[in-house]
Design a protein around this motif. Sequence first.
Motif, PDB file in Angstrom:
ATOM      1  N   HIS A 158    -110.281 -71.296  -8.845  1.00  0.00           N
ATOM      2  CA  HIS A 158    -111.197 -71.916  -9.791  1.00  0.00           C
ATOM      3  C   HIS A 158    -110.676 -71.888 -11.226  1.00  0.00           C
ATOM      4  O   HIS A 158    -111.380 -72.326 -12.132  1.00  0.00           O
ATOM      5  CB  HIS A 158    -112.558 -71.212  -9.743  1.00  0.00           C
ATOM      6  N   ASP A 159    -109.479 -71.376 -11.457  1.00  0.00           N
ATOM      7  CA  ASP A 159    -109.004 -71.187 -12.825  1.00  0.00           C
ATOM      8  C   ASP A 159    -108.364 -72.440 -13.414  1.00  0.00           C
ATOM      9  O   ASP A 159    -108.256 -72.553 -14.634  1.00  0.00           O
ATOM     10  CB  ASP A 159    -108.001 -70.029 -12.884  1.00  0.00           C
ATOM     11  N   SER A 160    -107.900 -73.358 -12.574  1.00  0.00           N
ATOM     12  CA  SER A 160    -107.222 -74.564 -13.057  1.00  0.00           C
ATOM     13  C   SER A 160    -108.073 -75.789 -12.769  1.00  0.00           C
ATOM     14  O   SER A 160    -108.976 -75.772 -11.935  1.00  0.00           O
ATOM     15  CB  SER A 160    -105.844 -74.721 -12.401  1.00  0.00           C
ATOM     16  N   MET A 161    -107.754 -76.868 -13.455  1.00  0.00           N
ATOM     17  CA  MET A 161    -108.510 -78.105 -13.291  1.00  0.00           C
ATOM     18  C   MET A 161    -108.124 -78.853 -12.017  1.00  0.00           C
ATOM     19  O   MET A 161    -108.958 -79.516 -11.396  1.00  0.00           O
ATOM     20  CB  MET A 161    -108.284 -79.014 -14.500  1.00  0.00           C
ATOM     21  N   LEU A 162    -106.848 -78.765 -11.621  1.00  0.00           N
ATOM     22  CA  LEU A 162    -106.351 -79.530 -10.483  1.00  0.00           C
ATOM     23  C   LEU A 162    -105.455 -78.649  -9.622  1.00  0.00           C
ATOM     24  O   LEU A 162    -104.632 -77.887 -10.136  1.00  0.00           O
ATOM     25  CB  LEU A 162    -105.554 -80.749 -10.975  1.00  0.00           C
ATOM     26  N   TYR A 163    -105.632 -78.767  -8.305  1.00  0.00           N
ATOM     27  CA  TYR A 163    -104.763 -78.088  -7.344  1.00  0.00           C
ATOM     28  C   TYR A 163    -104.175 -79.145  -6.412  1.00  0.00           C
ATOM     29  O   TYR A 163    -104.912 -79.951  -5.835  1.00  0.00           O
ATOM     30  CB  TYR A 163    -105.547 -77.050  -6.537  1.00  0.00           C
ATOM     31  N   VAL A 164    -102.859 -79.152  -6.297  1.00  0.00           N
ATOM     32  CA  VAL A 164    -102.163 -80.106  -5.437  1.00  0.00           C
ATOM     33  C   VAL A 164    -101.451 -79.320  -4.343  1.00  0.00           C
ATOM     34  O   VAL A 164    -100.568 -78.494  -4.619  1.00  0.00           O
ATOM     35  CB  VAL A 164    -101.132 -80.939  -6.236  1.00  0.00           C
ATOM     36  N   GLY A 165    -101.837 -79.554  -3.105  1.00  0.00           N
ATOM     37  CA  GLY A 165    -101.170 -78.935  -1.962  1.00  0.00           C
ATOM     38  C   GLY A 165    -100.193 -79.906  -1.349  1.00  0.00           C
ATOM     39  O   GLY A 165    -100.556 -81.044  -1.017  1.00  0.00           O
ATOM     40  N   ILE A 166     -98.934 -79.499  -1.220  1.00  0.00           N
ATOM     41  CA  ILE A 166     -97.882 -80.349  -0.647  1.00  0.00           C
ATOM     42  C   ILE A 166     -97.403 -79.689   0.637  1.00  0.00           C
ATOM     43  O   ILE A 166     -96.871 -78.573   0.617  1.00  0.00           O
ATOM     44  CB  ILE A 166     -96.718 -80.540  -1.633  1.00  0.00           C
ATOM     45  N   SER A 167     -97.593 -80.367   1.753  1.00  0.00           N
ATOM     46  CA  SER A 167     -97.332 -79.761   3.049  1.00  0.00           C
ATOM     47  C   SER A 167     -95.840 -79.751   3.373  1.00  0.00           C
ATOM     48  O   SER A 167     -95.040 -80.496   2.798  1.00  0.00           O
ATOM     49  CB  SER A 167     -98.083 -80.519   4.149  1.00  0.00           C
ATOM     50  N   GLU A 168     -95.499 -78.906   4.337  1.00  0.00           N
ATOM     51  CA  GLU A 168     -94.131 -78.862   4.844  1.00  0.00           C
ATOM     52  C   GLU A 168     -93.748 -80.211   5.432  1.00  0.00           C
ATOM     53  O   GLU A 168     -92.586 -80.635   5.352  1.00  0.00           O
ATOM     54  CB  GLU A 168     -94.034 -77.756   5.900  1.00  0.00           C
ATOM     55  N   PHE A 169     -94.726 -80.901   6.010  1.00  0.00           N
ATOM     56  CA  PHE A 169     -94.485 -82.230   6.574  1.00  0.00           C
ATOM     57  C   PHE A 169     -93.948 -83.191   5.521  1.00  0.00           C
ATOM     58  O   PHE A 169     -93.097 -84.035   5.814  1.00  0.00           O
ATOM     59  CB  PHE A 169     -95.790 -82.766   7.169  1.00  0.00           C
ATOM     60  N   PHE A 170     -94.462 -83.098   4.292  1.00  0.00           N
ATOM     61  CA  PHE A 170     -94.020 -83.962   3.187  1.00  0.00           C
ATOM     62  C   PHE A 170     -92.500 -83.853   3.010  1.00  0.00           C
ATOM     63  O   PHE A 170     -91.793 -84.864   2.946  1.00  0.00           O
ATOM     64  CB  PHE A 170     -94.763 -83.526   1.929  1.00  0.00           C
TER      65      PHE A 170
END
Length: 459
Positions: A226-238
């Motif tokens: 909850h500390d940042s405005m945006l979270y981007v998860g990039i999968s191993e599949f990517f």
Amino acid sequence: MIEQMVMEKNIPDLKGSESLEFLKVDYVNYNFSNIKINVFSFPNTSLAFVPGVGIKALTNHGTANISTNWEIKSPLFQDTGGANLFLSGVYFTGIIVLALNDFGHPILKLQDCYAQVSHAHVSFSGELSVLYNSFAEPMEKPILKNLNEMLCPIIMSEVEALNANLSMVEVLTKIDNYILLDYSLISSPEITENYMELNLKGVFYPLDNLTDPPFLPVPFALPERHDSMLYVGISEFFFKSASFAYFTSGAFNVTLSMKEISNHLVQNSQGLGNVLSRIAEIYILSQPFMVRVMATEPPVISLQPDSFTLDIPASMVLLAQTENSTAEAIVSMDFVASTSVGLVILGQRLVCSLSLNRFRLSLPESNRSNIEVLRFENILSSILHFGILPLANAKLQQGIPLPNPHKISFVNSDIEVFEGFLLISTDLKYETSLKQQLSFHGWEGLNLISGQWRGKPVA
């Protein structure tokens, strides 16, 4: 963003007719044209998630300073001039609903629009301004009425214009001469009380083959933060799809002269001298050397807690250029190079860099069957470490474009590696000076590829 949009908006003329009983004038026809908003401010603005619906926007206590030309006609007189219109108590509320179309483009809808201006003050300018200002107040009420009737239709038309632009945004972006990236939406955004979640496809393809890779993505969930405005998860599949696309397109097959390799060596001439002298010592040859590296399989990606590794199975051939300009293979060897991947965010891009961890060499059947593997392991490791990897890292400096909205930049960014995915935590900053083309992901400076949707999403 709303303030900037309003400042650039062309406002339709305001026309009407009013009777001025105190002047015993049956009617006065007026027309305000060339309406220009010079100052606009929303000091109180709030956004709130409406679970399962969208984002509720609320603004109040807004003010605006407007300049305009005017024309008045009545049975007694007619005149033209200029005027200033000051609006206060500007109020707007509405729910922004986000969805996607059949091509993975985001689309916006506006529900429950309500907009109102509470007060208007007109100030005429010109030779007879004192006269006109004396009956300006009776005209303010109809101006407010007309203006309030226009506001929501104007806002709705802006949303429709934005959707028209969003529908033209390319979801396929060329990365280089080998691959392109698909960042299209695969489902409508999920809205909860505390966050909005977007699921993007995130798949690389060879330029000439838009077939999905022969493996499926593994679902993953972002940790509760909850500390940042945006979270981007990039999968191993990517990253696996990038590895497979590069391998399929032949990007991992390169032939380099010793001169090309030396241009990318660290500032240590002794290192290159040792490599060349040891090769010369073994073969006692004076011909120019070349190194051909060919990946035998797609590099293997592994994301583990605090660890991002890339194992490269390949073959390396040492070639000597003969007097008739043909290349003669001296020796061919198979190897697996295990590298660590470093990550950093530069601008709006994720930049990777490789560093060599281990180097395992095996010697297949060749025309120099009596050569021992160990005699070449250090030599080829040096060529890989000081020559090939610097070349690869130079290519990787262009980075991978990250999904970010138009004119939004990342600040206070951090990268963490988990099992099966990496997590980018960042705050966002709106940059009015960023010169980006309108794009869902903000991929400025890239060559966009037109293409039709290719079927079901995979990630």
